[in-house]
Write a protein that holds these residues in place. Structure first.
Motif, PDB file in Angstrom:
ATOM      1  N   VAL A 104       0.834  -1.203   0.000  1.00  0.00           N
ATOM      2  CA  VAL A 104       0.000   0.000   0.000  1.00  0.00           C
ATOM      3  C   VAL A 104       0.868   1.251   0.000  1.00  0.00           C
ATOM      4  CG1 VAL A 104      -1.705   1.322   1.311  1.00  0.00           C
ATOM      5  CG2 VAL A 104      -1.940  -1.160   1.122  1.00  0.00           C
ATOM      6  N   SER A 105       1.917   1.242   0.809  1.00  0.00           N
ATOM      7  CA  SER A 105       2.807   2.401   0.876  1.00  0.00           C
ATOM      8  C   SER A 105       3.507   2.646  -0.458  1.00  0.00           C
ATOM      9  CB  SER A 105       3.839   2.192   1.985  1.00  0.00           C
ATOM     10  OG  SER A 105       4.732   3.274   2.051  1.00  0.00           O
ATOM     11  N   GLU A 106       3.899   1.577  -1.129  1.00  0.00           N
ATOM     12  CA  GLU A 106       4.561   1.720  -2.427  1.00  0.00           C
ATOM     13  C   GLU A 106       3.601   2.272  -3.472  1.00  0.00           C
ATOM     14  OE1 GLU A 106       5.999  -2.155  -3.213  1.00  0.00           O
ATOM     15  OE2 GLU A 106       7.731  -2.018  -1.871  1.00  0.00           O
ATOM     16  N   MET A 107       2.328   1.874  -3.371  1.00  0.00           N
ATOM     17  CA  MET A 107       1.351   2.362  -4.341  1.00  0.00           C
ATOM     18  C   MET A 107       1.025   3.831  -4.095  1.00  0.00           C
ATOM     19  SD  MET A 107      -1.246  -0.895  -4.629  1.00  0.00           S
ATOM     20  CE  MET A 107      -2.399   0.045  -5.616  1.00  0.00           C
ATOM     21  N   ASP A 108       0.854   4.218  -2.826  1.00  0.00           N
ATOM     22  CA  ASP A 108       0.560   5.618  -2.489  1.00  0.00           C
ATOM     23  C   ASP A 108       0.820   5.803  -1.002  1.00  0.00           C
ATOM     24  OD1 ASP A 108      -0.394   8.154  -2.006  1.00  0.00           O
ATOM     25  OD2 ASP A 108      -2.136   7.942  -3.310  1.00  0.00           O
ATOM     26  N   SER A 109       1.862   6.534  -0.690  1.00  0.00           N
ATOM     27  CA  SER A 109       2.233   6.720   0.718  1.00  0.00           C
ATOM     28  C   SER A 109       1.242   7.582   1.476  1.00  0.00           C
ATOM     29  CB  SER A 109       3.632   7.347   0.814  1.00  0.00           C
ATOM     30  OG  SER A 109       3.646   8.608   0.151  1.00  0.00           O
ATOM     31  N   ASP A 110       0.338   8.262   0.757  1.00  0.00           N
ATOM     32  CA  ASP A 110      -0.676   9.102   1.420  1.00  0.00           C
ATOM     33  C   ASP A 110      -1.951   8.327   1.750  1.00  0.00           C
ATOM     34  OD1 ASP A 110       0.849  11.365   1.490  1.00  0.00           O
ATOM     35  OD2 ASP A 110       0.123  12.131  -0.444  1.00  0.00           O
ATOM     36  N   VAL A 111      -2.018   7.067   1.349  1.00  0.00           N
ATOM     37  CA  VAL A 111      -3.200   6.252   1.650  1.00  0.00           C
ATOM     38  C   VAL A 111      -2.932   5.466   2.936  1.00  0.00           C
ATOM     39  CG1 VAL A 111      -4.641   4.329   0.898  1.00  0.00           C
ATOM     40  CG2 VAL A 111      -3.919   6.062  -0.746  1.00  0.00           C
ATOM     41  N   PRO A 112      -3.648   5.795   4.023  1.00  0.00           N
ATOM     42  CA  PRO A 112      -3.408   5.072   5.272  1.00  0.00           C
ATOM     43  C   PRO A 112      -4.251   3.801   5.359  1.00  0.00           C
ATOM     44  CG  PRO A 112      -4.947   6.831   5.656  1.00  0.00           C
ATOM     45  CD  PRO A 112      -4.597   6.894   4.186  1.00  0.00           C
ATOM     46  N   ILE A 113      -3.779   2.877   6.158  1.00  0.00           N
ATOM     47  CA  ILE A 113      -4.559   1.664   6.470  1.00  0.00           C
ATOM     48  C   ILE A 113      -5.269   1.926   7.786  1.00  0.00           C
ATOM     49  CG2 ILE A 113      -4.386  -0.756   7.130  1.00  0.00           C
ATOM     50  CD1 ILE A 113      -2.048  -1.017   5.195  1.00  0.00           C
ATOM     51  N   SER A 114      -6.593   1.941   7.756  1.00  0.00           N
ATOM     52  CA  SER A 114      -7.333   2.285   8.963  1.00  0.00           C
ATOM     53  C   SER A 114      -7.469   1.105   9.911  1.00  0.00           C
ATOM     54  CB  SER A 114      -8.735   2.802   8.596  1.00  0.00           C
ATOM     55  OG  SER A 114      -9.442   1.825   7.857  1.00  0.00           O
ATOM     56  N   GLU A 115      -7.444  -0.104   9.386  1.00  0.00           N
ATOM     57  CA  GLU A 115      -7.586  -1.274  10.260  1.00  0.00           C
ATOM     58  C   GLU A 115      -7.049  -2.501   9.534  1.00  0.00           C
ATOM     59  OE1 GLU A 115     -11.120  -2.562  13.123  1.00  0.00           O
ATOM     60  OE2 GLU A 115     -11.523  -3.164  11.055  1.00  0.00           O
ATOM     61  N   MET A 116      -6.432  -3.393  10.307  1.00  0.00           N
ATOM     62  CA  MET A 116      -5.934  -4.644   9.759  1.00  0.00           C
ATOM     63  C   MET A 116      -6.191  -5.736  10.793  1.00  0.00           C
ATOM     64  SD  MET A 116      -2.101  -5.546   8.342  1.00  0.00           S
ATOM     65  CE  MET A 116      -2.243  -4.596   6.826  1.00  0.00           C
ATOM     66  N   ARG A 117      -7.095  -6.657  10.457  1.00  0.00           N
ATOM     67  CA  ARG A 117      -7.449  -7.729  11.389  1.00  0.00           C
ATOM     68  C   ARG A 117      -7.690  -9.013  10.633  1.00  0.00           C
ATOM     69  NH1 ARG A 117     -12.233  -6.900  15.296  1.00  0.00           N
ATOM     70  NH2 ARG A 117     -13.271  -6.065  13.454  1.00  0.00           N
TER      71      ARG A 117
END
Length: 884
Positions: free
Chosen positions: A729-742
C-alpha cells in the motif's frame, strides 16, 4: 417531631456525656430530697425518712440504668462495643480472616459491577439539562424498521414544524477521514454533524468556538472547518494553545481548526477525533435521496414547558402530514422519540442488571457463610454469655454486642471489598468488548461508595442476626447445665443447616444462570458462518482526495492492490469487498423482479460490492451459476449475484439464473436492470447470532466504492502477511493510510465478544458462589462430626464398620444439599426467564442444563461431605470416650 427531638437528646447525651450524668444525678437527688421531706412531715426522723425514700424509689442505680437505656445507651456503648469486637476478632485470627476475605469477595464483586451500572445507567449525560434531550427515530412496518436512522429531509421538516422542539441537530457517527501533510497519514474517527450540534447539547469549546448553524450548508458541498477532540489535540498537536486557526488537510481538502472540545467530551461515541459540519449544498434538501436515504441520527431539545407526550403528539401529526406529501418515500414511514439517556443505554441495560443480580446473590452466599462462622463462634462462647446473663447483664446488651461485632466484621470486609472493587473496575474495563457499554471508564465515586455503605451495613445486619438472636435467646441455666459444650442444641443445628441450605439454593440459581449462557455460547460457536475464517487477513482502506475523485481512479487502485497482494509469497488469493462478513451490512433497498405483476416489489435487500475472486478467497460455495469475471466490467451488461436466502425466499421453485432485477421500487425508463448470474451460499453478515440476511452482490467494476477491505488468504497465520500488505500500500501511495488490519478469525471473535464476556463473568461469579457454598457444607459437617465424636467412637467400639460411620456424615450433607438444590431449581425456573433475550437457541428452562448443573452440585456436595466423614470414621474410641 417528638422522634426528632428524642434523637437530638440522645445525640447530646452522647456528645456531652458528663453533663448528662450530672443532670441525671441532680434530678434523682431532687426526687429523693422531696420524698425524704414528705416522710419527715409525717413524723419520721431524717435517717428513717431517707431510708424509706430510697426503698420506695426502687434503687438509684437501677433507675439510672433504665434512664440510660431510654436516652440511647447503645450510642454510649458503641465505642466500647467496637473496641471489644476488635479485641475478640484479634483473638480469633483464622475466623476473622476467613470472614473478611469472604465478605471482600462479595462486596468487591458488587463494587465492580455497580460501578459499571452507575456509569452507564444511573449517571446523567454530561450535557446541559440532559433530561430535556430526546432521540428522534423513524419506523417502517413494511420494512420491519424500529428506531431506525432518519432521512435528513424528514428530520429538517420535524425541526421546522414541531413547536415542542426548541431545536433539532443531526449527526452521522462511525465515519472516517484521512489526515495528510501532518507527518504520516492518519485515519481519523470523524462524526459529521449539523452546525447546531454543540449548541443543542449545551457543550462549549475549551478553546476557540464550536461549529455554527450556518455551517450545516455550503455552496460548494465541502466543509472548511472542524472541531477537534481534547484527546486528539494532546496526542497529535501536543496541546498547542495556538491550535485554533490552524489549517489541516482532511480528505485532501483544507480545513480550519476552529475549536477544541472540552476534556472528556466524546459524543456520540468514544474515541472521536474530529467533528466536521455536514456542509450540504442548499439544493440538496429538495432532492429525492435526501428523503429516501436513512443515514443520520437526530437529537431534539424540548422547548421550555413542553412534555414528552406533547412533543410526541406533534411529531406524529407532522409525520402523518409527510406521508401525504411524499407518498413515494413516506407512505409507510412513522416517527417516534425516546429520552436520549434511555436510548443510549439501549440493550446494555439487561446484561448489566443480570450481572448486578448475580453479584447480589454472591453477596448473599457470602453473608450466609459468615453467618455460619459466627453461629459456630457464638455457640462456643455461650457459657460466657450465660455467666454474664446470670450476673445481671441484659439480653438486649448481648444482642447489641453481637450485632456490633458483625458490623465491625462487615466494615472490615467492606474496606477490603472496595479495594478489590477498584482493581475489579480496571479489569472490567480491560475485559469488556469495545462498544458494548456506552462508556468504557468506570470510577468508584460517591454514588458507588454510598451503595457499598448500604450493602456493608445490610450485610452486617443480615449475617449478624442469627448469632445475635442465638446469643439473646439461650437460657443461662440450660447453657450452664450443658457444661459449656456450646452448639449442641437442636435449635443451633437448625440455624446452621438452614443457612447452608440457603447457600446451596443461591448457588444453584447462580450456576444454572451461568450454565444456560455456557450452553448458549456453545450453540453459537458451532454456527457455520458460511465462509472459512482461517488464514484470511482483512485490511481496510479508504480512498479520498482529488487523486481518487473518479470511479476509474478508485477501481484502478483496488484492482492493482488485489493483483499485487495475490502475487506476494505465501498468498493463496486476494479479493476485496465493501464490507466483510460478520462486520456489518451495506446499504439496503427495495427491489423488483422483472416479469412479476405490476406494483409487486420486495423490501430490504442488502447490497455488497466484491471483486471477482471474492467467493474463491473466502471459500463461499456457489450454489448455482457462476462467479464474477473480469468481463463484468464497467460498460458491460449489469450483473449481480444473489445469496441463497434471496433464491429461497423470492424464487422458491424457480431458477433465478438469467432473471433480471432492479432496485427501484417503481421501475421507470431510467431504471437499471441487472441480470442474476449466480447464487452464492449465505454468509452471516452481522453476527453468528443473526441469521444471514437477503443479500445481493455487485462487481466492483460496475459499482465502484470509495472504501474497501482487502481480503488476503494465506496458507498459515493470517497476521504474518500484514507487514507485506502495508509495504504494498505504501509503495502504491504513501498518502493512503490503512485504517484497520485484522484477521477474519479476530473479526469472528469480536462478533462473539459480548456473549463471551457475559458468559465469563457469570461463570466466574457462579464459581465463587459454588466454592463458598461447598465451604459452607464442609464447615457445618465438620462441626457435626466434631459434636458427634463420642457417638462415633461408641459405634466404632461396638463394631460398626467405617463405611456406615462415613455414611452418617455424608447422608447429613446430602440431605442439606438436596434440599438446597430443590429450592434453587424452583427459584431458578422463575429467575432464568429474565435471561431469554441473552440466550441463543436455548430455552430458559433447558432440560439438559437443569439436570447437569444440579448433578454437578450434588457431586460437589458429596465431595465436601467426604472429608469430615473420613475424619469421623477414623475416630479413636478410647480418645473419643476420654474426651467426654
Amino acid at each position: 417531631m417528638g422522634a426528632v427531638k428524642g434523637f437530638g437528646a440522645r445525640l447530646r447525651a452522647l456528645v456531652h456525656r458528663g453533663a448528662a450524668e450530672r443532670e441525671l444525678d441532680e434530678e434523682l437527688r431532687f426526687h429523693l430530697d422531696m420524698e425524704t421531706e414528705k416522710n419527715v412531715r409525717t413524723g419520721m426522723n431524717p435517717t428513717d425518712a431517707r431510708r424509706r425514700a430510697l426503698r420506695d424509689f426502687g434503687g438509684v442505680e437501677v433507675t439510672k440504668e433504665a434512664h440510660r437505656d431510654v436516652r440511647g445507651r447503645w450510642l454510649e456503648e458503641l465505642p466500647a462495643d467496637t473496641r471489644y469486637a476488635l479485641r475478640t476478632l484479634r483473638r480469633a485470627p483464622v475466623l476473622a480472616t476467613a470472614a473478611i476475605l469472604t465478605l471482600a469477595l462479595g462486596v468487591g464483586a458488587n463494587t465492580t459491577i455497580f460501578s459499571a451500572v452507575n456509569a452507564v445507567i444511573l449517571q446523567p449525560l454530561p450535557f446541559a439539562q440532559p433530561e430535556r434531550l430526546v432521540m428522534l427515530w423513524e419506523e417502517n412496518p413494511e420494512k420491519g424498521w424500529h428506531q431506525q436512522l432518519v432521512a435528513p429531509a424528514n428530520a429538517l421538516d420535524w425541526k421546522d414544524q414541531v413547536r415542542a422542539f426548541r431545536d433539532v441537530a443531526l449527526y452521522m457517527d462511525g465515519a472516517h477521514a484521512t489526515l495528510t501533510r501532518e507527518g504520516a497519514p492518519q485515519i481519523l474517527k470523524a462524526t459529521y454533524v449539523t452546525g447546531n450540534f454543540f449548541d443543542l447539547l449545551g457543550v462549549r469549546a475549551q478553546l476557540g468556538r464550536s461549529l455554527l448553524p450556518n455551517e450545516t450548508w455550503s455552496s460548494t458541498g465541502l466543509a472548511h472547518t472542524i472541531v477537534i477532540s481534547d484527546r486528539f489535540w494532546h496526542q497529535r498537536f501536543a496541546a498547542d494553545p495556538r491550535i485554533v486557526g490552524r489549517t489541516v488537510r482532511i480528505d485532501g481538502q483544507p480545513n480550519e481548526i476552529v475549536g477544541v472540545a472540552p476534556a472528556g467530551f466524546s459524543f456520540p461515541s468514544e474515541g472521536i477525533d474530529i467533528w466536521q459540519p455536514t456542509a450540504w449544498t442548499p439544493d440538496t434538501r429538495g432532492q429525492d435521496f435526501f428523503r429516501r436515504a436513512h443515514f443520520l441520527r437526530a437529537i431534539a431539545r424540548l422547548s421550555p414547558g413542553a412534555s414528552l407526550a406533547t412533543a410526541d403528539a406533534e411529531l406524529q401529526t407532522v409525520a402523518g402530514r409527510l406521508k401525504l406529501l411524499y407518498p413515494a418515500t413516506n407512505k409507510y414511514m412513522g416517527a417516534g422519540l425516546t429520552p436520549l439517556h434511555k436510548f443510549l443505554v439501549g440493550d446494555t441495560r439487561l446484561p448489566l442488571l443480570v450481572l448486578l443480580a448475580e453479584v447480589a446473590l454472591l453477596l448473599l452466599i457470602a453473608c450466609a457463610n459468615v453467618g455460619n462462622l459466627l453461629l459456630v463462634r457464638a455457640a462456643g462462647r455461650e457459657r460466657e454469655a450465660a455467666l454474664r446473663l446470670t450476673l445481671g447483664a441484659g439480653r438486649a446488651r448481648l444482642v447489641r454486642q453481637a450485632l456490633t461485632e458483625s458490623l465491625v466484621l462487615s466494615v472490615l470486609g467492606g474496606v477490603a471489598g472496595v479495594a478489590l472493587g477498584v482493581a475489579g473496575t480496571h479489569i472490567l474495563e480491560a475485559l469488556q468488548p469495545a462498544g458494548m457499554l456506552r462508556v468504557s471508564h468506570f470510577v468508584v465515586d460517591w454514588t458507588v461508595l454510598a451503595y457499598v455503605l448500604a450493602i456493608v451495613a445490610g450485610s452486617g445486619l443480615l449475617f449478624g442476626t442469627a448469632p445475635a438472636l442465638w446469643s439473646g435467646r439461650r437460657s443461662p441455666a440450660e447453657s450452664l447445665k450443658e457444661g459449656g459444650r456450646g452448639g449442641e442444641t437442636r435449635r443451633m443445628r437448625r440455624w446452621t443447616e438452614m443457612l447452608v441450605i440457603g447457600e446451596v439454593a443461591l448457588a444453584v440459581v447462580l450456576t444454572l444462570g451461568a450454565g444456560l449462557l455456557v450452553r448458549s455460547f456453545r450453540q453459537l460457536v458451532q454456527v457455520d458462518p458460511g465462509f472459512d475464517t482461517h488464514g484470511v487477513l482483512a485490511t481496510q482502506i479508504v480512498l479520498s482526495g482529488q487523486k481518487y475523485d473518479s470511479a476509474a481512479q478508485q477501481l484502478a487502485f483496488f484492482d492493482q492492490l488485489a493483483q499485487r497482494a495475490a502475487a506476494l509469497p505465501g498468498v493463496v488469493g486476494a479479493a476485496a469487498t465493501t464490507v466483510p462478513p460478520l462486520a456489518g451490512t451495506g446499504y439496503t433497498s427495495d427491489f423488483v423482479i422483472y416479469g412479476r405483476p405490476a406494483g409487486e416489489y420486495y423490501t430490504e435487500i442488502t447490497h455488497r460490492g466484491i471483486t471477482p475472486e471474492y467467493f474463491r478467497v473466502m471459500h463461499v460455495p456457489m450454489r448455482r451459476g457462476r462467479a464474477f469475471t473480469p468481463a463484468d466490467r464497467r460498460g458491460a451488461p449489469p450483473v449481480v449475484i444473489i445469496n441463497e436466502q434471496v433464491a429461497q425466499k423470492y424464487f422458491k421453485a424457480q431458477n433465478p439464473i438469467g432473471q433480471r432485477i432492479t432496485f427501484d421500487k417503481v421501475p421507470n425508463d431510467s431504471s437499471v436492470w441487472a441480470t442474476i448470474v449466480g447464487v452464492a451460499g449465505g454468509e452471516h453478515q452481522q453476527a453468528l447470532s443473526v441469521e444471514p440476511l437477503t443479500e445481493v452482490f455487485a462487481p466492483f467494476a460496475q459499482e465502484v466504492p470509495s472504501g474497501a477491505r482487502l481480503l488476503t488468504r494465506v496458507a498459515g497465520d493470517a497476521e504474518s502477511i500484514g507487514p507485506a500488505i502495508r509495504r504494498v500500500v505504501s509503495e502504491m501511495d504513501s498518502d493512503v493510510p490503512i485504517s484497520e488490519m485484522r484477521s477474519m478469525d479476530a473479526i469472528r471473535d469480536t462478533s462473539l465478544a459480548r456473549e463471551r464476556f457475559l458468559m465469563t463473568m457469570l461463570v466466574l461469579f457462579a464459581g465463587v458462589g459454588l466454592l463458598l457454598a461447598v465451604i459452607g457444607v464442609y464447615g457445618v459437617l465438620a462441626q457435626v462430626a466434631r459434636r458427634r465424636t463420642r457417638e462415633m467412637g461408641i459405634r466404632i467400639a461396638l463394631g460398626a464398620p467405617a463405611g456406615s460411620v462415613r455414611w452418617l456424615v455424608v447422608r447429613h450433607g446430602l440431605a442439606m444439599v438436596t434440599a438446597g438444590i430443590a429450592i434453587g431449581i424452583s427459584a431458578a425456573a422463575i429467575a432464568t426467564r429474565g435471561l431469554s433475550a441473552l440466550l441463543y437457541h436455548v430455552a430458559p428452562a433447558d432440560p439438559m442444563t437443569f439436570v447437569a448443573v444440579p448433578a454437578i452440585l450434588a457431586l460437589t456436595g458429596v465431595a465436601a461431605a467426604w472429608i469430615p466423614a473420613l475424619q469421623a470414621s477414623r475416630a479413636d474410641p478410647a480418645i473419643a470416650l476420654r474426651s467426654e
